[in-house]
Design a protein around this motif. Structure first.
Motif, PDB file in Angstrom:
ATOM      1  N   ALA A  63       0.881  -1.177   0.000  1.00 12.85           N
ATOM      2  CA  ALA A  63       0.000   0.000   0.000  1.00 12.85           C
ATOM      3  C   ALA A  63       0.914   1.221   0.000  1.00 12.85           C
ATOM      4  CB  ALA A  63      -0.922  -0.006   1.212  1.00 12.85           C
ATOM      5  N   GLN A  64       0.328   2.406  -0.063  1.00  7.32           N
ATOM      6  CA  GLN A  64       1.163   3.594  -0.160  1.00  7.32           C
ATOM      7  C   GLN A  64       2.082   3.745   1.056  1.00  7.32           C
ATOM      8  OE1 GLN A  64      -0.571   7.496  -0.190  1.00  7.32           O
ATOM      9  NE2 GLN A  64      -1.994   7.068   1.464  1.00  7.32           N
ATOM     10  N   ILE A  65       3.244   4.319   0.826  1.00  6.26           N
ATOM     11  CA  ILE A  65       4.242   4.526   1.870  1.00  6.26           C
ATOM     12  C   ILE A  65       4.190   5.993   2.283  1.00  6.26           C
ATOM     13  CG2 ILE A  65       6.662   4.264   2.478  1.00  6.26           C
ATOM     14  CD1 ILE A  65       6.851   2.324   0.049  1.00  6.26           C
ATOM     15  N   VAL A  66       4.134   6.232   3.566  1.00  8.61           N
ATOM     16  CA  VAL A  66       3.895   7.590   4.042  1.00  8.61           C
ATOM     17  C   VAL A  66       5.066   8.192   4.808  1.00  8.61           C
ATOM     18  CG1 VAL A  66       1.397   7.306   4.095  1.00  8.61           C
ATOM     19  CG2 VAL A  66       2.755   6.668   6.104  1.00  8.61           C
ATOM     20  N   SER A  67       6.088   7.390   5.083  1.00  7.78           N
ATOM     21  CA  SER A  67       7.217   7.893   5.856  1.00  7.78           C
ATOM     22  C   SER A  67       8.451   7.073   5.522  1.00  7.78           C
ATOM     23  CB  SER A  67       6.902   7.758   7.357  1.00  7.78           C
ATOM     24  OG  SER A  67       7.977   8.160   8.167  1.00  7.78           O
ATOM     25  N   VAL A  68       9.576   7.724   5.330  1.00 10.80           N
ATOM     26  CA  VAL A  68      10.836   6.992   5.162  1.00 10.80           C
ATOM     27  C   VAL A  68      11.938   7.788   5.844  1.00 10.80           C
ATOM     28  CG1 VAL A  68      11.333   8.002   2.888  1.00 10.80           C
ATOM     29  CG2 VAL A  68      12.391   5.836   3.543  1.00 10.80           C
ATOM     30  N   VAL A  69      12.786   7.092   6.582  1.00 16.39           N
ATOM     31  CA  VAL A  69      13.875   7.755   7.314  1.00 16.39           C
ATOM     32  C   VAL A  69      15.145   6.917   7.197  1.00 16.39           C
ATOM     33  CG1 VAL A  69      12.523   9.052   8.996  1.00 16.39           C
ATOM     34  CG2 VAL A  69      13.076   6.660   9.469  1.00 16.39           C
ATOM     35  N   PHE A  70      16.282   7.604   7.146  1.00 16.91           N
ATOM     36  CA  PHE A  70      17.569   6.939   7.267  1.00 16.91           C
ATOM     37  C   PHE A  70      17.902   6.738   8.746  1.00 16.91           C
ATOM     38  CE2 PHE A  70      18.280   8.608   2.964  1.00 16.91           C
ATOM     39  CZ  PHE A  70      18.999   7.582   2.372  1.00 16.91           C
ATOM     40  N   ASN A  71      18.662   5.693   9.058  1.00 12.93           N
ATOM     41  CA  ASN A  71      19.231   5.596  10.406  1.00 12.93           C
ATOM     42  C   ASN A  71      20.378   6.605  10.513  1.00 12.93           C
ATOM     43  OD1 ASN A  71      21.239   4.360   8.949  1.00 12.93           O
ATOM     44  ND2 ASN A  71      21.421   2.563  10.275  1.00 12.93           N
ATOM     45  N   PRO A  72      20.869   6.858  11.738  1.00  8.89           N
ATOM     46  CA  PRO A  72      21.845   7.948  11.899  1.00  8.89           C
ATOM     47  C   PRO A  72      23.096   7.827  11.034  1.00  8.89           C
ATOM     48  CG  PRO A  72      20.949   7.341  14.037  1.00  8.89           C
ATOM     49  CD  PRO A  72      20.425   6.328  13.049  1.00  8.89           C
ATOM     50  N   ASP A  73      23.581   6.611  10.759  1.00  9.38           N
ATOM     51  CA  ASP A  73      24.793   6.515   9.945  1.00  9.38           C
ATOM     52  C   ASP A  73      24.503   6.330   8.456  1.00  9.38           C
ATOM     53  OD1 ASP A  73      24.132   3.853   9.640  1.00  9.38           O
ATOM     54  OD2 ASP A  73      25.802   3.073  10.823  1.00  9.38           O
ATOM     55  N   GLY A  74      23.236   6.377   8.072  1.00 11.91           N
ATOM     56  CA  GLY A  74      22.890   6.363   6.657  1.00 11.91           C
ATOM     57  C   GLY A  74      22.978   5.004   5.983  1.00 11.91           C
ATOM     58  N   THR A  75      23.124   3.932   6.742  1.00  8.09           N
ATOM     59  CA  THR A  75      23.277   2.606   6.140  1.00  8.09           C
ATOM     60  C   THR A  75      21.951   1.887   5.950  1.00  8.09           C
ATOM     61  OG1 THR A  75      23.626   1.633   8.329  1.00  8.09           O
ATOM     62  CG2 THR A  75      25.580   2.299   7.069  1.00  8.09           C
ATOM     63  N   ARG A  76      20.942   2.296   6.705  1.00  7.36           N
ATOM     64  CA  ARG A  76      19.650   1.631   6.623  1.00  7.36           C
ATOM     65  C   ARG A  76      18.524   2.644   6.458  1.00  7.36           C
ATOM     66  NH1 ARG A  76      19.246  -3.566  10.602  1.00  7.36           N
ATOM     67  NH2 ARG A  76      21.046  -4.665   9.778  1.00  7.36           N
ATOM     68  N   LEU A  77      17.421   2.137   5.933  1.00  9.24           N
ATOM     69  CA  LEU A  77      16.202   2.929   5.807  1.00  9.24           C
ATOM     70  C   LEU A  77      15.071   2.197   6.511  1.00  9.24           C
ATOM     71  CD1 LEU A  77      16.490   3.761   2.035  1.00  9.24           C
ATOM     72  CD2 LEU A  77      16.208   5.488   3.807  1.00  9.24           C
ATOM     73  N   ALA A  78      14.167   2.946   7.094  1.00  5.17           N
ATOM     74  CA  ALA A  78      12.919   2.367   7.606  1.00  5.17           C
ATOM     75  C   ALA A  78      11.766   3.092   6.930  1.00  5.17           C
ATOM     76  CB  ALA A  78      12.822   2.511   9.114  1.00  5.17           C
ATOM     77  N   SER A  79      10.742   2.336   6.580  1.00  2.84           N
ATOM     78  CA  SER A  79       9.582   2.919   5.893  1.00  2.84           C
ATOM     79  C   SER A  79       8.303   2.472   6.594  1.00  2.84           C
ATOM     80  CB  SER A  79       9.566   2.491   4.427  1.00  2.84           C
ATOM     81  OG  SER A  79       9.618   1.076   4.311  1.00  2.84           O
ATOM     82  N   ALA A  80       7.307   3.341   6.577  1.00  2.00           N
ATOM     83  CA  ALA A  80       5.999   3.047   7.190  1.00  2.00           C
ATOM     84  C   ALA A  80       4.927   3.166   6.120  1.00  2.00           C
ATOM     85  CB  ALA A  80       5.708   4.031   8.319  1.00  2.00           C
ATOM     86  N   SER A  81       3.957   2.253   6.194  1.00  2.00           N
ATOM     87  CA  SER A  81       2.988   2.165   5.086  1.00  2.00           C
ATOM     88  C   SER A  81       1.559   1.966   5.575  1.00  2.00           C
ATOM     89  CB  SER A  81       3.387   0.991   4.183  1.00  2.00           C
ATOM     90  OG  SER A  81       2.360   0.651   3.279  1.00  2.00           O
ATOM     91  N   ASP A  82       0.648   2.298   4.696  1.00  2.00           N
ATOM     92  CA  ASP A  82      -0.766   1.990   4.929  1.00  2.00           C
ATOM     93  C   ASP A  82      -1.018   0.486   4.952  1.00  2.00           C
ATOM     94  OD1 ASP A  82      -1.262   4.666   4.973  1.00  2.00           O
ATOM     95  OD2 ASP A  82      -2.566   4.717   3.224  1.00  2.00           O
ATOM     96  N   ASP A  83      -0.033  -0.331   4.565  1.00  2.00           N
ATOM     97  CA  ASP A  83      -0.214  -1.787   4.636  1.00  2.00           C
ATOM     98  C   ASP A  83      -0.011  -2.320   6.054  1.00  2.00           C
ATOM     99  OD1 ASP A  83       2.539  -1.966   5.076  1.00  2.00           O
ATOM    100  OD2 ASP A  83       3.001  -2.849   3.139  1.00  2.00           O
ATOM    101  N   SER A  84       0.111  -1.403   7.040  1.00  2.00           N
ATOM    102  CA  SER A  84       0.236  -1.726   8.474  1.00  2.00           C
ATOM    103  C   SER A  84       1.599  -2.270   8.863  1.00  2.00           C
ATOM    104  CB  SER A  84      -0.844  -2.723   8.938  1.00  2.00           C
ATOM    105  OG  SER A  84      -2.125  -2.274   8.586  1.00  2.00           O
ATOM    106  N   THR A  85       2.565  -2.207   7.964  1.00  2.00           N
ATOM    107  CA  THR A  85       3.901  -2.677   8.310  1.00  2.00           C
ATOM    108  C   THR A  85       4.921  -1.550   8.305  1.00  2.00           C
ATOM    109  OG1 THR A  85       4.703  -3.155   6.061  1.00  2.00           O
ATOM    110  CG2 THR A  85       3.420  -4.890   7.163  1.00  2.00           C
ATOM    111  N   VAL A  86       6.001  -1.816   9.063  1.00  2.00           N
ATOM    112  CA  VAL A  86       7.233  -1.036   8.970  1.00  2.00           C
ATOM    113  C   VAL A  86       8.271  -1.970   8.353  1.00  2.00           C
ATOM    114  CG1 VAL A  86       9.094   0.037  10.309  1.00  2.00           C
ATOM    115  CG2 VAL A  86       6.704   0.403  10.966  1.00  2.00           C
ATOM    116  N   ARG A  87       9.029  -1.486   7.397  1.00  2.00           N
ATOM    117  CA  ARG A  87      10.077  -2.320   6.803  1.00  2.00           C
ATOM    118  C   ARG A  87      11.427  -1.623   6.928  1.00  2.00           C
ATOM    119  NH1 ARG A  87       7.029  -6.257   2.822  1.00  2.00           N
ATOM    120  NH2 ARG A  87       4.910  -5.774   3.461  1.00  2.00           N
TER     121      ARG A  87
END
Lengths: 179, 179
Positions: A63-87
Protein backbone atom coordinates in the motif's frame (compact mmCIF):
# COMPACT_ATOMS: atom_id res chain seq x y z
CA UNK A 1 9.00 42.35 -4.17
CA UNK A 2 9.20 38.64 -4.49
CA UNK A 3 11.12 37.26 -7.43
CA UNK A 4 10.93 33.94 -9.15
CA UNK A 5 14.59 33.22 -9.58
CA UNK A 6 15.88 30.62 -11.91
CA UNK A 7 19.45 31.82 -11.65
CA UNK A 8 20.92 30.30 -8.55
CA UNK A 9 18.84 27.20 -9.16
CA UNK A 10 19.87 24.28 -11.29
CA UNK A 11 17.06 21.80 -10.82
CA UNK A 12 18.16 18.21 -11.19
CA UNK A 13 15.11 16.16 -11.91
CA UNK A 14 15.38 12.74 -10.38
CA UNK A 15 12.76 10.84 -12.31
CA UNK A 16 9.11 10.58 -13.16
CA UNK A 17 8.30 7.34 -11.37
CA UNK A 18 6.74 8.74 -8.21
CA UNK A 19 3.08 9.24 -7.65
CA UNK A 20 3.55 11.11 -4.40
CA UNK A 21 6.72 11.48 -2.39
CA UNK A 22 5.86 12.60 1.08
CA UNK A 23 9.03 12.16 3.08
CA UNK A 24 12.70 11.85 2.50
CA UNK A 25 15.95 12.05 4.34
CA UNK A 26 19.44 12.93 3.36
CA UNK A 27 22.19 11.39 5.46
CA UNK A 28 25.34 13.33 6.14
CA UNK A 29 27.84 10.51 6.05
CA UNK A 30 29.90 9.28 3.14
CA UNK A 31 30.80 10.81 -0.17
CA UNK A 32 27.65 9.52 -1.84
CA UNK A 33 24.78 11.88 -1.23
CA UNK A 34 21.76 9.64 -1.03
CA UNK A 35 18.20 10.80 -1.07
CA UNK A 36 15.25 8.53 -0.37
CA UNK A 37 11.67 9.20 -1.38
CA UNK A 38 8.50 7.41 -0.37
CA UNK A 39 5.63 7.13 -2.74
CA UNK A 40 2.05 6.26 -3.34
CA UNK A 41 3.32 3.73 -5.90
CA UNK A 42 4.24 1.45 -2.95
CA UNK A 43 7.98 1.84 -3.46
CA UNK A 44 10.83 3.69 -1.84
CA UNK A 45 13.40 5.03 -4.26
CA UNK A 46 17.01 5.75 -3.33
CA UNK A 47 18.75 8.35 -5.46
CA UNK A 48 22.27 9.63 -5.91
CA UNK A 49 21.46 13.25 -5.16
CA UNK A 50 24.46 14.54 -7.09
CA UNK A 51 23.88 12.80 -10.42
CA UNK A 52 20.15 12.16 -10.21
CA UNK A 53 20.80 8.47 -10.78
CA UNK A 54 18.16 6.08 -9.47
CA UNK A 55 20.21 3.73 -7.27
CA UNK A 56 17.49 1.41 -6.02
CA UNK A 57 13.76 0.85 -5.98
CA UNK A 58 12.69 -0.83 -2.74
CA UNK A 59 9.72 -3.09 -3.37
CA UNK A 60 7.72 -4.98 -0.78
CA UNK A 61 5.06 -2.69 0.65
CA UNK A 62 1.54 -3.45 -0.55
CA UNK A 63 0.00 0.00 0.00
CA UNK A 64 1.16 3.59 -0.16
CA UNK A 65 4.24 4.53 1.87
CA UNK A 66 3.89 7.59 4.04
CA UNK A 67 7.22 7.89 5.86
CA UNK A 68 10.84 6.99 5.16
CA UNK A 69 13.87 7.75 7.31
CA UNK A 70 17.57 6.94 7.27
CA UNK A 71 19.23 5.60 10.41
CA UNK A 72 21.84 7.95 11.90
CA UNK A 73 24.79 6.52 9.95
CA UNK A 74 22.89 6.36 6.66
CA UNK A 75 23.28 2.61 6.14
CA UNK A 76 19.65 1.63 6.62
CA UNK A 77 16.20 2.93 5.81
CA UNK A 78 12.92 2.37 7.61
CA UNK A 79 9.58 2.92 5.89
CA UNK A 80 6.00 3.05 7.19
CA UNK A 81 2.99 2.16 5.09
CA UNK A 82 -0.77 1.99 4.93
CA UNK A 83 -0.21 -1.79 4.64
CA UNK A 84 0.24 -1.73 8.47
CA UNK A 85 3.90 -2.68 8.31
CA UNK A 86 7.23 -1.04 8.97
CA UNK A 87 10.08 -2.32 6.80
CA UNK A 88 13.82 -1.93 7.26
CA UNK A 89 16.10 -1.89 4.21
CA UNK A 90 19.80 -1.86 3.47
CA UNK A 91 20.27 1.60 1.96
CA UNK A 92 23.02 0.64 -0.49
CA UNK A 93 21.86 -2.74 -1.76
CA UNK A 94 18.13 -2.07 -1.39
CA UNK A 95 17.68 -5.47 0.25
CA UNK A 96 14.73 -5.77 2.64
CA UNK A 97 16.10 -6.74 6.06
CA UNK A 98 13.03 -6.72 8.31
CA UNK A 99 9.26 -6.58 8.12
CA UNK A 100 7.63 -5.40 11.36
CA UNK A 101 4.07 -6.68 11.29
CA UNK A 102 2.40 -6.17 14.68
CA UNK A 103 0.39 -3.05 13.86
CA UNK A 104 -3.23 -3.67 12.85
CA UNK A 105 -3.86 -0.42 10.97
CA UNK A 106 -1.88 1.97 8.76
CA UNK A 107 1.41 3.10 10.25
CA UNK A 108 1.63 6.88 10.12
CA UNK A 109 5.31 7.43 10.81
CA UNK A 110 8.53 5.80 11.94
CA UNK A 111 11.62 7.18 13.71
CA UNK A 112 15.06 5.80 14.58
CA UNK A 113 16.43 6.35 18.08
CA UNK A 114 19.43 8.70 18.21
CA UNK A 115 21.79 5.71 18.54
CA UNK A 116 20.07 3.89 15.67
CA UNK A 117 19.41 0.76 17.75
CA UNK A 118 15.65 1.13 18.13
CA UNK A 119 12.73 2.11 15.98
CA UNK A 120 9.48 3.74 17.09
CA UNK A 121 6.31 3.53 15.03
CA UNK A 122 2.99 5.35 15.41
CA UNK A 123 -0.18 3.88 13.96
CA UNK A 124 -3.85 4.44 13.33
CA UNK A 125 -4.35 1.41 15.65
CA UNK A 126 -3.77 3.94 18.48
CA UNK A 127 -0.50 2.28 19.50
CA UNK A 128 3.08 3.46 19.78
CA UNK A 129 5.47 0.56 19.28
CA UNK A 130 9.17 0.35 20.05
CA UNK A 131 11.29 -2.16 18.12
CA UNK A 132 14.85 -3.49 18.15
CA UNK A 133 16.13 -2.12 14.84
CA UNK A 134 18.50 -5.04 14.29
CA UNK A 135 16.41 -8.08 15.24
CA UNK A 136 12.95 -6.65 14.61
CA UNK A 137 11.87 -7.75 18.10
CA UNK A 138 8.98 -5.74 19.52
CA UNK A 139 10.27 -4.17 22.76
CA UNK A 140 7.19 -2.21 23.85
CA UNK A 141 3.63 -1.64 22.69
CA UNK A 142 2.30 1.47 24.39
CA UNK A 143 -1.40 2.19 24.59
CA UNK A 144 -3.08 5.27 25.94
CA UNK A 145 -4.08 7.30 22.91
CA UNK A 146 -7.77 7.02 22.08
CA UNK A 147 -7.47 7.82 18.37
CA UNK A 148 -4.99 7.58 15.51
CA UNK A 149 -1.38 8.42 16.38
CA UNK A 150 0.15 10.61 13.69
CA UNK A 151 3.59 11.61 14.97
CA UNK A 152 6.46 10.29 17.03
CA UNK A 153 9.84 11.67 18.12
CA UNK A 154 12.62 10.45 20.38
CA UNK A 155 14.12 12.79 22.95
CA UNK A 156 17.73 13.65 22.07
CA UNK A 157 19.05 11.24 24.74
CA UNK A 158 16.79 8.43 23.53
CA UNK A 159 15.15 7.84 26.91
CA UNK A 160 11.74 9.28 26.08
CA UNK A 161 9.29 9.33 23.22
CA UNK A 162 6.69 11.94 22.34
CA UNK A 163 3.58 11.20 20.33
CA UNK A 164 0.90 13.35 18.74
CA UNK A 165 -2.57 12.01 18.12
CA UNK A 166 -5.91 12.78 16.62
CA UNK A 167 -7.28 12.37 20.20
CA UNK A 168 -6.12 15.99 20.73
CA UNK A 169 -3.23 15.09 23.05
CA UNK A 170 0.53 15.04 22.94
CA UNK A 171 1.99 12.37 25.21
CA UNK A 172 5.48 11.71 26.53
CA UNK A 173 6.52 8.12 27.24
CA UNK A 174 9.37 6.39 29.03
CA UNK A 175 11.19 4.54 26.24
CA UNK A 176 13.24 2.33 28.58
CA UNK A 177 11.58 -1.02 29.31
CA UNK A 178 11.80 -2.09 32.94
CA UNK A 179 12.32 -5.68 34.02
CA UNK B 1 3.90 -12.54 20.79
CA UNK B 2 3.35 -8.82 20.97
CA UNK B 3 2.56 -7.38 24.33
CA UNK B 4 0.80 -4.22 25.27
CA UNK B 5 3.05 -3.00 28.01
CA UNK B 6 2.04 -0.38 30.46
CA UNK B 7 4.99 -1.05 32.74
CA UNK B 8 7.94 0.73 31.29
CA UNK B 9 5.65 3.49 30.17
CA UNK B 10 4.53 6.39 32.25
CA UNK B 11 2.44 8.48 29.90
CA UNK B 12 2.51 12.15 30.70
CA UNK B 13 -0.50 13.69 29.07
CA UNK B 14 0.25 17.18 27.90
CA UNK B 15 -3.22 18.60 27.49
CA UNK B 16 -6.49 18.26 25.65
CA UNK B 17 -6.33 21.47 23.61
CA UNK B 18 -5.18 20.02 20.31
CA UNK B 19 -7.37 19.03 17.47
CA UNK B 20 -4.60 17.42 15.46
CA UNK B 21 -0.90 17.59 16.13
CA UNK B 22 0.96 16.53 13.05
CA UNK B 23 4.53 17.57 13.65
CA UNK B 24 6.80 18.39 16.50
CA UNK B 25 10.44 18.74 17.33
CA UNK B 26 12.47 18.32 20.44
CA UNK B 27 15.66 20.31 20.61
CA UNK B 28 18.71 18.85 22.29
CA UNK B 29 20.08 21.97 23.88
CA UNK B 30 19.49 23.31 27.34
CA UNK B 31 18.13 21.74 30.49
CA UNK B 32 14.53 22.50 29.59
CA UNK B 33 13.17 19.80 27.35
CA UNK B 34 10.78 21.59 25.06
CA UNK B 35 8.30 19.97 22.77
CA UNK B 36 6.28 21.83 20.15
CA UNK B 37 3.09 20.62 18.56
CA UNK B 38 1.18 22.01 15.60
CA UNK B 39 -2.54 21.77 15.45
CA UNK B 40 -5.68 22.10 13.47
CA UNK B 41 -6.81 24.63 16.08
CA UNK B 42 -4.48 27.19 14.37
CA UNK B 43 -2.02 27.30 17.26
CA UNK B 44 1.41 25.93 18.05
CA UNK B 45 1.86 24.84 21.64
CA UNK B 46 5.22 24.67 23.38
CA UNK B 47 5.45 22.24 26.27
CA UNK B 48 7.90 21.45 29.04
CA UNK B 49 8.30 17.79 28.11
CA UNK B 50 9.40 16.83 31.63
CA UNK B 51 6.52 18.28 33.61
CA UNK B 52 3.85 18.43 30.93
CA UNK B 53 3.43 22.13 31.60
CA UNK B 54 2.01 24.20 28.77
CA UNK B 55 4.67 26.92 28.35
CA UNK B 56 3.19 28.89 25.48
CA UNK B 57 0.41 28.93 22.94
CA UNK B 58 1.54 30.61 19.73
CA UNK B 59 -1.36 32.40 18.09
CA UNK B 60 -1.39 34.13 14.72
CA UNK B 61 -2.06 31.57 12.00
CA UNK B 62 -5.55 31.77 10.53
CA UNK B 63 -5.83 28.17 9.29
CA UNK B 64 -4.57 24.77 10.36
CA UNK B 65 -0.85 24.38 10.96
CA UNK B 66 0.77 21.41 9.26
CA UNK B 67 4.45 21.68 10.15
CA UNK B 68 6.52 23.02 13.02
CA UNK B 69 10.28 22.82 13.49
CA UNK B 70 12.85 24.13 15.94
CA UNK B 71 15.97 25.86 14.63
CA UNK B 72 19.20 23.97 15.39
CA UNK B 73 19.86 25.69 18.73
CA UNK B 74 16.25 25.41 19.91
CA UNK B 75 15.70 29.13 20.35
CA UNK B 76 13.21 29.63 17.51
CA UNK B 77 10.33 27.82 15.90
CA UNK B 78 9.03 28.02 12.34
CA UNK B 79 5.52 26.92 11.42
CA UNK B 80 3.78 26.36 8.08
CA UNK B 81 0.06 26.71 7.59
CA UNK B 82 -2.83 26.35 5.20
CA UNK B 83 -3.14 30.15 5.59
CA UNK B 84 -0.25 30.36 3.03
CA UNK B 85 2.20 31.81 5.54
CA UNK B 86 5.30 30.66 7.37
CA UNK B 87 5.76 32.22 10.80
CA UNK B 88 8.86 32.38 12.98
CA UNK B 89 8.52 32.49 16.77
CA UNK B 90 10.74 32.94 19.78
CA UNK B 91 10.54 29.50 21.40
CA UNK B 92 10.81 30.69 25.00
CA UNK B 93 8.65 33.82 24.98
CA UNK B 94 6.26 32.65 22.28
CA UNK B 95 6.56 36.03 20.58
CA UNK B 96 5.93 36.05 16.82
CA UNK B 97 9.08 37.39 15.14
CA UNK B 98 8.33 37.06 11.42
CA UNK B 99 5.45 36.39 9.05
CA UNK B 100 6.57 35.17 5.61
CA UNK B 101 3.74 35.93 3.23
CA UNK B 102 4.85 35.38 -0.36
CA UNK B 103 3.25 31.97 -0.94
CA UNK B 104 -0.15 32.03 -2.63
CA UNK B 105 -1.41 28.62 -1.49
CA UNK B 106 -1.11 26.42 1.61
CA UNK B 107 2.46 25.85 2.75
CA UNK B 108 3.05 22.12 3.19
CA UNK B 109 6.28 22.13 5.16
CA UNK B 110 9.18 24.24 6.37
CA UNK B 111 12.81 23.40 7.19
CA UNK B 112 15.71 25.30 8.76
CA UNK B 113 19.11 25.11 7.10
CA UNK B 114 21.74 23.21 9.13
CA UNK B 115 23.26 26.51 10.30
CA UNK B 116 19.83 27.93 11.19
CA UNK B 117 20.32 31.03 9.06
CA UNK B 118 17.87 30.17 6.27
CA UNK B 119 14.42 28.68 5.97
CA UNK B 120 13.02 26.68 3.07
CA UNK B 121 9.28 26.34 2.48
CA UNK B 122 7.36 24.11 0.07
CA UNK B 123 3.88 25.04 -1.04
CA UNK B 124 0.85 23.96 -2.98
CA UNK B 125 1.59 27.00 -5.20
CA UNK B 126 4.28 24.73 -6.80
CA UNK B 127 7.12 26.88 -5.46
CA UNK B 128 10.07 26.23 -3.20
CA UNK B 129 11.09 29.39 -1.38
CA UNK B 130 14.27 30.16 0.50
CA UNK B 131 14.21 32.83 3.20
CA UNK B 132 16.64 34.63 5.48
CA UNK B 133 15.57 33.28 8.87
CA UNK B 134 16.54 36.46 10.70
CA UNK B 135 15.24 39.22 8.45
CA UNK B 136 12.46 37.31 6.70
CA UNK B 137 13.85 38.44 3.32
CA UNK B 138 12.94 36.14 0.43
CA UNK B 139 16.27 34.93 -1.03
CA UNK B 140 15.01 32.63 -3.79
CA UNK B 141 11.71 31.51 -5.28
CA UNK B 142 12.30 28.35 -7.27
CA UNK B 143 9.83 27.14 -9.85
CA UNK B 144 9.91 23.92 -11.81
CA UNK B 145 7.45 21.62 -10.13
CA UNK B 146 4.17 21.34 -11.98
CA UNK B 147 2.03 20.38 -8.98
CA UNK B 148 1.90 20.82 -5.20
CA UNK B 149 5.24 20.52 -3.40
CA UNK B 150 4.87 18.44 -0.27
CA UNK B 151 8.37 17.99 1.14
CA UNK B 152 11.66 19.80 1.45
CA UNK B 153 15.05 18.96 2.97
CA UNK B 154 18.43 20.66 3.08
CA UNK B 155 21.57 18.69 2.30
CA UNK B 156 23.73 18.31 5.41
CA UNK B 157 26.15 21.00 4.18
CA UNK B 158 23.29 23.42 3.41
CA UNK B 159 24.28 23.95 -0.23
CA UNK B 160 21.41 22.01 -1.81
CA UNK B 161 17.73 21.47 -1.31
CA UNK B 162 15.61 18.48 -2.26
CA UNK B 163 11.88 18.68 -2.88
CA UNK B 164 9.16 16.10 -3.38
CA UNK B 165 6.04 16.92 -5.31
CA UNK B 166 2.70 15.59 -6.39
CA UNK B 167 4.02 16.00 -9.98
CA UNK B 168 5.73 12.63 -9.41
CA UNK B 169 9.25 14.02 -9.24
CA UNK B 170 11.92 14.60 -6.66
CA UNK B 171 14.14 17.56 -7.50
CA UNK B 172 17.48 18.78 -6.19
CA UNK B 173 18.22 22.50 -6.22
CA UNK B 174 21.26 24.70 -5.74
CA UNK B 175 20.48 26.66 -2.55
CA UNK B 176 23.22 29.25 -3.04
CA UNK B 177 22.04 32.37 -4.87
CA UNK B 178 24.50 33.66 -7.45
CA UNK B 179 25.10 37.36 -8.10
Amino acid sequence: MPRTATNGSRPCELGPALYLATRYSWPGSGSLKMLASASGDQTVKVWDASSGQDLNTLKGHTAQIVSVVFNPDGTRLASASDDSTVRVWDAMSGRQLLTLKEHTAPVATVAFSPDGKRLASASWDQLLKLWDATSGHEILSLNGHTSKVYGVAFSPDGTHLATASNDQTVRVWDATPRP
